[in-house]
Write an enzyme that holds these catalytic residues in place. Structure first.
Site, PDB file in Angstrom:
ATOM      1  CE  LYS A   1      -3.641   2.333   2.604  1.00  0.00           C
ATOM      2  NZ  LYS A   1      -4.547   2.230   3.746  1.00  0.00           N
TER       3      LYS A   1
ATOM      4  CE  LYS B   1      -6.477   1.967  -0.621  1.00  0.00           C
ATOM      5  NZ  LYS B   1      -7.099   2.027   0.685  1.00  0.00           N
TER       6      LYS B   1
END
Ligand SMILES: [Zn+2]
Length: 346
Positions: free
Chosen positions: A218, A271
């Site tokens: 992330k 992400k």
């Protein structure tokens, strides 16, 4: 063999021909639909920077989940907006927390719909960070202090996000969500060691069959802007660069993923999606676990804003962006377009 014997346009002559040779296909089974749950009843409040996306009370979240389910979307992911925030993220792990309430209600109505529970503390912390915050000491700051001699123990001007103390709260949250009916635990905090801590806590609670979908890579991203409005989770000071990944690093992303797998992750995620397609492709080439990607709020907002100005063909760009994420190698796509894309694919 080259031109004129080879002509690649031969296979592009009609939609039927193109369909026959298509390498990547989108299906609604790939989609996970994010929902933001808020206290109250009959609440459906649109997020200003995400047209079409709403904060929903539990009853409305059930309706929204039912609609997605009926369109063939197999899973939703829940985020919570608690009534109160504090320094220990009580709303994240409380038995009557907002996501726990929503999970119970949705599971009751739609037992077959897969519920993913986002596990993080930022939405529930008064300071909006993903972990426990404490004033930094010269010791904890290490080398940084030498560069900034003004920082002393009696004049604390720095803070730190404490890794190990956050793990206990994340583990507690995970157990609480699984007990409320969440099928998949998805930690998004980026603390080191969280997957192992969560696995251990789930197993100790007898929840040995609850899988973990780790937000393994992330990145600290400007594309999260609209989400922070949707989830009311903007940090009150500082930013998240000391725990989320540097956008420049793909090799480090592989290390993050590898460690999460070693700690017991059942699925992994990258992400954001569109600005990190190379990371998705690298992860797909290297790891055999189911791979998810999150088409984040900023990706959604850009498409919506351009479409409102008639600068792009909204549906076409929406489907093209989803297809590109699939093509890069993600088999699971978390997207605010889940319902709409499923309709178009029907
Ligand atoms: Zn967070």
């Amino acid at each position: 063999m080259a031109f004129p014997i080879t002509r690649l346009r031969r296979l592009r002559q009609s939609e039927q021909m193109r369909s026959l040779v298509r390498e990547t296909r989108l299906t609604p089974e790939a989609f996970v639909y994010p929902l933001f749950v808020t206290p109250g009843k009959g609440v459906r409040k649109e997020v200003r920077s995400m047209p079409g996306v709403c904060n929903l009370s539990v009853d409305e979240a059930v309706k929204e989940a039912r609609e997605a389910h009926s369109l063939g979307v197999p899973a939703i992911i829940l985020f919570g907006l608690p009534e109160k925030k504090d320094e220990v993220a009580t709303g994240a792990w409380a038995e009557d927390g907002i996501v726990q309430q929503a999970a119970r209600a949705i599971k009751r109505e739609l037992p077959k719909l897969v519920i993913v529970g986002d596990v993080c503390l930022c939405e529930y912390m008064s300071h909006g960070h993903c972990g426990v915050v404490r004033p930094a000491t010269p010791q904890s700051l290490g080398a940084a202090v030498a560069e900034r001699p003004s920082v002393t123990t009696d004049r604390v001007t720095e803070y730190e996000i404490v890794n190990d103390a956050s793990l206990e709260l994340l583990a507690r949250t995970s157990v609480s969500l699984a007990r409320a009916g969440v099928d998949i635990i998805a930690p998004s905090d980026m603390m080191d060691g969280r997957v192992g801590a969560i696995r251990k806590a789930l197993d100790a609670a007898g929840l040995i069959n609850t899988p973990i979908l780790s937000y393994a890579a992330k990145f600290a991203s400007g594309f999260y802007g609209p989400f922070r409005e949707a989830a009311d989770s903007t940090p009150q000071f500082g930013d998240r660069r000391s725990y989320q990944m540097d956008g420049a690093n793909v090799r480090e992303a592989m290390r993050e993923i590898e460690l999460d797998i070693e700690e017991g992750a059942d699925m992994i995620m990258v992400k954001p999606a569109l600005p990190y397609l190379d990371v998705i492709a690298a992860a797909r080439a290297r790891f055999d676990l189911p791979l998810a990607a999150y088409q984040v709020s900023g990706e959604y907002a850009m498409i919506e804003a351009a479409a409102r100005n008639n600068w792009i063909d909204r549906e076409r760009v929406m489907m093209e962006s989803l297809l590109s994420i699939r093509r890069a190698g993600a088999s699971i796509i978390l997207t605010y377009y889940a319902k709409e894309a499923a309709k178009l694919l029907a």
